[in-house]
Design an enzyme around this catalytic site. Structure first.
Site, PDB file in Angstrom:
ATOM      1  N   ASP A   1      84.388  64.547 -42.830  1.00  0.00           N
ATOM      2  CA  ASP A   1      82.995  65.104 -43.416  1.00  0.00           C
ATOM      3  C   ASP A   1      83.208  66.126 -44.190  1.00  0.00           C
ATOM      4  OD1 ASP A   1      80.335  63.869 -42.396  1.00  0.00           O
ATOM      5  OD2 ASP A   1      79.931  65.878 -42.872  1.00  0.00           O
ATOM      6  N   ASP A   2      82.161  67.261 -44.245  1.00  0.00           N
ATOM      7  CA  ASP A   2      82.034  68.201 -45.303  1.00  0.00           C
ATOM      8  C   ASP A   2      83.259  69.166 -45.227  1.00  0.00           C
ATOM      9  OD1 ASP A   2      81.193  69.985 -47.236  1.00  0.00           O
ATOM     10  OD2 ASP A   2      79.287  70.284 -46.414  1.00  0.00           O
TER      11      ASP A   2
ATOM     12  N   ARG B   1      71.852  57.184 -43.512  1.00  0.00           N
ATOM     13  CA  ARG B   1      71.063  58.070 -42.337  1.00  0.00           C
ATOM     14  C   ARG B   1      69.545  57.998 -42.904  1.00  0.00           C
ATOM     15  NH1 ARG B   1      73.695  62.531 -40.702  1.00  0.00           N
ATOM     16  NH2 ARG B   1      71.461  63.136 -40.059  1.00  0.00           N
TER      17      ARG B   1
ATOM     18  N   ASP C   1      69.901  65.473 -38.531  1.00  0.00           N
ATOM     19  CA  ASP C   1      71.034  65.667 -38.034  1.00  0.00           C
ATOM     20  C   ASP C   1      70.827  65.717 -36.630  1.00  0.00           C
ATOM     21  OD1 ASP C   1      72.012  65.809 -40.561  1.00  0.00           O
ATOM     22  OD2 ASP C   1      73.027  67.916 -40.395  1.00  0.00           O
TER      23      ASP C   1
ATOM     24  N   ASP D   1      76.353  62.358 -49.283  1.00  0.00           N
ATOM     25  CA  ASP D   1      75.173  63.354 -48.774  1.00  0.00           C
ATOM     26  C   ASP D   1      74.492  63.608 -49.785  1.00  0.00           C
ATOM     27  OD1 ASP D   1      73.855  64.610 -46.692  1.00  0.00           O
ATOM     28  OD2 ASP D   1      75.687  65.820 -46.242  1.00  0.00           O
TER      29      ASP D   1
ATOM     30  N   SER E   1      73.227  58.773 -47.500  1.00  0.00           N
ATOM     31  CA  SER E   1      72.151  59.840 -46.753  1.00  0.00           C
ATOM     32  C   SER E   1      70.781  59.857 -47.527  1.00  0.00           C
ATOM     33  CB  SER E   1      72.868  61.282 -46.774  1.00  0.00           C
ATOM     34  OG  SER E   1      73.842  61.130 -46.039  1.00  0.00           O
TER      35      SER E   1
ATOM     36  N   LYS F   1      80.870  58.552 -47.337  1.00  0.00           N
ATOM     37  CA  LYS F   1      79.477  58.955 -47.193  1.00  0.00           C
ATOM     38  C   LYS F   1      79.123  59.943 -48.066  1.00  0.00           C
ATOM     39  CE  LYS F   1      77.518  62.351 -43.864  1.00  0.00           C
ATOM     40  NZ  LYS F   1      77.647  62.956 -42.556  1.00  0.00           N
TER      41      LYS F   1
HETATM   42  C1  GLA Z   1      74.352  67.365 -43.592  1.00  0.00           C
HETATM   43  C2  GLA Z   1      74.567  65.914 -43.065  1.00  0.00           C
HETATM   44  C3  GLA Z   1      75.452  66.005 -41.979  1.00  0.00           C
HETATM   45  C4  GLA Z   1      76.672  66.687 -42.225  1.00  0.00           C
HETATM   46  C5  GLA Z   1      76.696  67.962 -43.063  1.00  0.00           C
HETATM   47  C6  GLA Z   1      77.971  68.813 -43.624  1.00  0.00           C
HETATM   48  O1  GLA Z   1      73.586  68.089 -43.108  1.00  0.00           O
HETATM   49  O2  GLA Z   1      73.325  65.279 -42.516  1.00  0.00           O
HETATM   50  O3  GLA Z   1      75.666  65.014 -41.436  1.00  0.00           O
HETATM   51  O4  GLA Z   1      77.447  65.753 -43.085  1.00  0.00           O
HETATM   52  O5  GLA Z   1      75.515  67.925 -43.916  1.00  0.00           O
HETATM   53  O6  GLA Z   1      77.625  69.877 -44.137  1.00  0.00           O
END
Ligand code: GLA
Length: 435
Positions: free
Chosen positions: A78-79, A215, A219, A158, A190, A156
């Site tokens: 992820d991030d 999404r 979160d 975002d 997202s 993914k």
């Molecule tokens: C958003 C996304 C999360 C995650 C964070 C990462 O909040 O919805 O799922 O990926 O960013 O910073």
């Protein structure tokens, strides 16, 4: 001959622009975010920082501890995986040099060598939500190409730091760019979560054509409240969400937090049961190196997984609810149904429930076998009108599988007297409870 020509003529109409053929059932795997967040200090936290080591160790666990066998195949970054700046010459995203010293390609190779798939994270906008370099509209093509060259299997995208106008251009553009790479890359959007998750701002028909999952909502956090909040939203807006889901394109209520710090056993059962009913992607975000036995056995239980992975891909529906009790129903292949009775209450005593299949609109077959999925225990054989009684603990669920009894069914039940339903055995036990 004419049939063939007609079929070929219809083909372009039936295929969508995404058309990558993946995720015909909800994807399953592991995703770093909820549990590991943006920990980048590998000196102080070598085991939990976002680094190639973390993903390799999770991949190892997926294979060695039975997860991959149970269906969990994706390992998703992820991030916070990049350097703070793109490469000045090529303009490409650069994995953090200290935390991913070998780059993403060798990590992808390693993950593929284990029979797993690698997912990665990008963000449409100037920055990711964690403040790392984002993907602006003009960089979409380059980033898609880079991910494909590295051997990435899922992206993914975002939406932090993007405007609604940029999202309307950027999400479809990334879909096309991924397709154009020639590599099969699943695409998680997202987009709806950043536009409130509902029409008219969100166009679920379009999403189904360009994304494999999306999404819809906020979160997930490590709490039962967070799980309930998501479940309630899914129930409230189900008439919008249910038609949006299907093979190849799924609503995503976010990660499974089973095995983390907050959920009790009952709450863990409930989250998994609800994600199964909702045909949700099953991305766990937990520490597979430290997960307890109970959580592991639960997450690998074939009962809820089989419900989640049903090939019809029909998202379940909140059939009725009282103040603190939800009854959810999901139609499955072969005239079967999954029923989840969710006790959302906080009154400290189990709730007594009486139901009949006909009250759930399950009436087609003469008899149904009802099984408690988690206990893997048949509760009995019921006519649609017969009542059955059970109780559900607070913050817990009863997950039932309802299967029509037919002579052809390949179930575990041995039928004597062929179709006359005189004597039915489960293993060696005689099932007497024919209501
Ligand atoms: C958003 C996304 C999360 C995650 C964070 C990462 O909040 O919805 O799922 O990926 O960013 O910073």
């Amino acid at each position: 001959m004419w049939t063939l020509i007609i079929c070929l003529a219809l083909l372009p109409v039936l295929t969508t622009s995404l058309d990558n053929g993946v995720m015909r059932v909800p994807p399953m795997g592991w995703l770093a975010w909820e549990r590991f967040r943006c920990e980048t200090d590998c000196v102080r936290n070598p085991h939990t920082c976002i680094s190639e080591r973390l993903f390799m160790e999770m991949a190892d666990r997926l294979v060695k501890d039975g997860w991959s066998h149970a269906g969990y195949k994706y390992v998703n970054i992820d991030d916070c995986w990049t350097e703070k700046k793109r490469n000045a010459t090529t303009g490409r995203l650069v994995p953090d040099l200290k935390r991913f010293p070998n780059g993403i390609k060798p990590l992808a190779d390693y993950i593929h060598s284990l029979g797993l798939k690698l997912g990665i994270y990008a963000d449409l906008g100037n920055f990711t939500c964690g403040g790392y370099p984002g993907t602006t509209l003009d960089q979409i093509q380059l980033d898609a190409q880079t991910f494909a060259e590295w051997g990435v299997d899922m992206v993914k995208l975002d939406g932090c730091y993007s405007t609604p106008e940029e999202r309307a251009i950027g999400y479809p553009k990334m879909s096309k760019a991924l397709n154009k790479t020639g590599r099969v890359i699943a695409y998680s959007c997202s987009w709806p979560a950043y536009d409130g998750g509902l029409p008219p701002k969100v166009n679920y028909t379009l999403l189904g054509e360009i994304c494999n999952l999306w999404r819809n909502y906020g979160d997930i956090q490590d709490s039962w409240d967070s799980v309930l909040n998501i479940v309630n939203w899914w129930g409230k807006y189900q008439d919008i969400l249910i038609p949006a889901a299907g093979p190849g394109h799924w609503n995503d209520p976010d990660m499974l937090i089973v095995g983390d710090f907050s959920l009790s056993e009952g709450e863990s059962r409930a989250q998994l049961a609800m994600w199964a009913i909702l045909a949700a992607p099953l991305f766990m975000s937990n520490d597979l190196r430290r997960i307890g036995r109970t959580a592991r056995a639960l997450l690998q239980h074939p009962g809820p997984i089989n419900i989640n992975q049903d090939p019809l891909g029909i998202q379940g529906r909140l059939f009725f609810s009282t103040a603190s009790l939800d009854v959810w129903k999901r139609q499955l292949k072969g005239g079967r149904y999954a029923i989840a009775v969710l006790n959302k209450g906080t009154g400290g005593t189990p709730k007594k429930v009486e139901l009949s299949l006909s009250s759930l609109n399950i009436t087609t077959a003469q008899f149904y076998v009802i099984t408690d999925v988690y206990e893997d225990k048949p509760l009995g054989l019921y006519k649609p009108n017969a009542s059955f009684h059970f109780s559900v603990n607070p913050s817990d669920v009863l997950l039932l599988l309802v299967e029509p009894l037919s002579c052809k069914c390949k179930c575990k039940f041995v039928l004597k007297e062929t179709c006359n339903v005189m004597e039915i055995r489960y293993g060696n036990a005689l099932l007497e409870d024919v209501a």
